[in-house]
Design an enzyme around this catalytic site. Structure first.
Site, PDB file in Angstrom:
ATOM      1  N   ASP A  10      16.719 -14.781 -44.421  1.00 29.76           N
ATOM      2  CA  ASP A  10      17.260 -14.850 -43.046  1.00 29.76           C
ATOM      3  C   ASP A  10      18.425 -15.834 -43.076  1.00 29.76           C
ATOM      4  OD1 ASP A  10      15.482 -16.966 -43.655  1.00 29.76           O
ATOM      5  OD2 ASP A  10      14.921 -17.287 -41.564  1.00 29.76           O
ATOM      6  N   HIS A 240      15.223 -25.953 -49.193  1.00 28.44           N
ATOM      7  CA  HIS A 240      13.916 -25.266 -49.213  1.00 28.44           C
ATOM      8  C   HIS A 240      13.954 -23.953 -49.997  1.00 28.44           C
ATOM      9  CE1 HIS A 240      12.366 -27.956 -46.094  1.00 28.44           C
ATOM     10  NE2 HIS A 240      13.473 -27.743 -45.414  1.00 28.44           N
TER      11      HIS A 240
END
Length: 318
Positions: A10, A240
């Site tokens: 995303d 991340h």
């Protein structure tokens, strides 16, 4: 032989950094990018995925996927973290390529079936596309080489609620299906990613080496860094999503425990990821359903950052 991966994403700021790694690393064969809502809307996610591949001068298939969660109402995208365009609200070039006609789930099913036992699914957003692919073809569980999920938090606490990490919270029902499916799975969550800080000096080296893509990575990083200074009091950002790829290439940089995963799908703890250690017995078996997964519980932060910088700051060999 390079590892063939499908990168399910995303694209916000840390996704863009990870996509740069997938495009650059000689031991990764990037079969395609599949997009999902999460950091941004599905349309913006798809535009960003197309743009990042174009900026790297590569032709990579992009398949658009989940526009919202399976069951719950959709949360608004976190514009204050990634910017409304997912890339720090910077000015972005026009995109000239288009997504495939195929959906993300169809693309995943087709690619895995074409190369059974070879393909790794690396998922760094909400997990609707993997849940949909399982629905289309339940035999995927026996055909993927591995599923690597950036998401969840076991002991670290949450980043969008006191207990939930964003990707899991955004679609807990999809996460529950994916984390309990009978396929080999590794979870790279906040317990590991919060140990890693991509500092401004390291980022400057990446920007310098990455040309047009580097410019976007650098400018979007500045926006993300400002959020991290305010939220966690660190100078830099936690990369991340890159950590999922670092684990794939350098598992020695992580400390892994084995256990059964489950996801709370409603109530105050919605989106919480629970891990029942493999060798412990509990009062009843409901915490130990599904497959035993590998869960990253710690990481060598400096080692992870060194690997990311080595990958992105080394001129490409081709």
């Amino acid at each position: 032989m390079p590892t063939p991966i499908i990168f399910d994403t995303d694209p916000g700021v840390d996704d863009a950094q990870a996509i740069a790694i997938a495009l650059a690393h000689p031991d990764i064969e990037l079969l395609g990018l599949t997009t999902t809502f999460g950091n941004v809307t599905i349309e913006v996610a798809t535009q960003n995925a197309l743009l990042l591949a174009e900026l790297a001068g590569q032709s990579i298939p992009v398949a658009q996927g989940a526009a919202g969660p399976l069951v719950k109402p959709k949360n608004p995208p976190p514009g204050h973290i990634h910017g409304d365009n997912g890339l720090g609200n910077i000015e972005l070039p026009q995109v000239s390529t288009q997504a495939l006609k195929q959906s993300a789930a169809q693309f995943i099913v087709e690619q895995v079936n074409a190369r059974p036992g070879e393909v790794v699914l690396a998922a760094v957003g909400p997990l609707g596309n993997l849940a949909a692919a399982l629905q289309l073809d339940p035999t995927l569980v026996d055909k993927v080489k591995r599923v690597v999920v950036m998401g969840g938090s076991i002991r670290e606490g949450g980043n969008v609620t006191p207990v939930a990490e964003a990707n899991i919270f955004n679609d807990p029902h999809a996460a529950a299906r994916v984390l309990q499916a009978d396929w080999p799975l590794t979870l790279v969550g906040l317990d590991a990613t919060h140990r890693c800080v991509l500092d401004p000096q390291s980022m400057a080296r990446i920007v310098e080496a990455q040309g047009r893509l580097g410019k976007v990575l650098g400018e979007s990083y500045d926006f993300y860094r400002a959020f991290y200074q305010q939220a966690l009091g660190i100078d830099g950002c936690c990369p991340h999503d890159s950590c999922a790829l670092v684990w794939l290439m350098r598992p020695d940089l992580f400390r892994v425990e084995r256990g059964y995963l489950s996801v709370v799908t409603d109530g105050l703890a919605e989106g919480q990821t629970l891990m029942a250690p493999e060798r412990r017995e509990f009062v009843d078996p409901r915490w130990s359903q599904g497959n035993v997964a590998e869960i990253c519980m710690n990481a060598d932060g400096p080692g992870v950052i060194d690997w990311i910088v080595d990958t992105l700051a080394t001129p490409p060999s081709h």
